[in-house]
Design a protein around this motif. Structure first.
Motif, PDB file in Angstrom:
ATOM      1  N   UNK B  33      56.552 -12.065  67.590  1.00  0.00           N
ATOM      2  CA  UNK B  33      57.964 -13.015  66.627  1.00  0.00           C
ATOM      3  C   UNK B  33      57.867 -13.645  65.918  1.00  0.00           C
ATOM      4  N   UNK B  34      58.462 -13.808  64.796  1.00  0.00           N
ATOM      5  CA  UNK B  34      58.555 -14.658  63.687  1.00  0.00           C
ATOM      6  C   UNK B  34      59.414 -15.367  63.975  1.00  0.00           C
ATOM      7  N   UNK B  35      59.480 -17.137  63.239  1.00  0.00           N
ATOM      8  CA  UNK B  35      60.332 -18.297  63.425  1.00  0.00           C
ATOM      9  C   UNK B  35      59.775 -19.157  62.422  1.00  0.00           C
ATOM     10  N   UNK B  36      60.700 -19.894  62.098  1.00  0.00           N
ATOM     11  CA  UNK B  36      60.789 -20.752  61.199  1.00  0.00           C
ATOM     12  C   UNK B  36      60.712 -22.170  61.164  1.00  0.00           C
ATOM     13  N   UNK B  37      60.427 -23.430  61.225  1.00  0.00           N
ATOM     14  CA  UNK B  37      60.136 -24.116  61.547  1.00  0.00           C
ATOM     15  C   UNK B  37      60.002 -25.602  60.789  1.00  0.00           C
ATOM     16  N   UNK B  38      61.347 -26.315  60.575  1.00  0.00           N
ATOM     17  CA  UNK B  38      61.503 -26.545  59.427  1.00  0.00           C
ATOM     18  C   UNK B  38      61.415 -27.971  59.640  1.00  0.00           C
ATOM     19  N   UNK B  39      60.274 -28.810  58.594  1.00  0.00           N
ATOM     20  CA  UNK B  39      60.507 -30.669  59.720  1.00  0.00           C
ATOM     21  C   UNK B  39      61.177 -31.472  60.133  1.00  0.00           C
TER      22      UNK B  39
END
Lengths: 112, 114
Positions: B33-39
């Motif tokens: 899986x790929x996830x993106x985490x913004x601040x």
């Protein structure tokens, strides 16, 4: 309907105290609810998880309480330690799926 | 390796450039899986691979984002014409596969677009 709402945003607890983090969801189709712990510069790590057919699950100092009718679940950290200081995320996923819907996170600080 | 490995750990790029982010999953894990985490936010799902194929790419924000996993192991997330709004930590996770199995996360790649 796919959101998971988490509170509080931040929490300060004295060493030895109880830390409580709450999450609420709307979609009753969710069937798996993990909690992840994340330290700065690290990826999230699974802490404990629960399914909706169980009202409580305990692993060591960590307990999940699950209220299906209220569509809420919470993480309790007993005897909180400074090493527990981290960001905690609740999450939820649908049956047969693999992608988590994460809450916005709670930054916990345990004072020594 | 013992865990999910992501390289580079940090990437600074200029707006408009192309970047590739690499993920080495845990050996034997078929799901990636790929996830993106913004601040200050929780991770947001981008794409899921079962083996070599993308089983679900519904989280990719637009067609500038693309991911591959040609041999069912290492995966590369590719971002074209990067924008400042792409700045975030990109997390990769892997699992044994099947629903609701524990996903193990890498440490992430912090992408900064200037």
């Amino acid at each position: 309907q796919q959101q998971v709402k988490q509170s509080p945003q931040s929490l300060i607890v004295q060493k030895g105290g109880i830390s409580i983090i709450n999450c609420a969801y709307e979609n009753t189709a969710f069937d798996y609810f993990p909690w992840y712990q994340q330290f700065p510069g690290k990826g999230p790590a699974l802490l404990i998880a629960i399914r909706p057919d169980v009202s409580e699950k305990k692993e060591g100092r960590f307990t999940i309480s699950f209220n299906k009718s209220a569509k809420q679940f919470s993480l309790h950290i007993m005897d909180s330690q400074p090493g527990d200081s981290a960001t905690y995320f609740c999450a939820a996923s649908f049956p047969g799926t693999y992608k988590y819907i994460f809450g916005t996170g709670t930054r916990l600080k345990v004072l020594a | 390796g013992a865990g999910v490995s992501q390289t580079p750990s940090n990437k600074v790029t200029e707006k408009g450039k192309y970047v590739e982010l690499r993920c080495d999953p845990i050996s034997g894990h078929t799901a990636l899986y790929w996830y993106r985490q913004s601040l200050g936010q929780g991770p947001e799902f981008l794409i899921y691979f079962q083996g070599t194929g993308a089983a679900d790419d519904s989280g990719l924000p637009n067609d500038r984002f693309f991911a591959v996993r040609p041999e069912g192991s290492v995966s590369t997330l590719k971002i074209q014409r990067t924008e400042r709004g792409d700045s975030a930590v990109y997390l990769c996770a892997s699992s044994l596969g099947g629903s609701n199995t524990e996903a193990f996360f890498g440490q992430g790649t912090r992408l900064t677009v200037v």
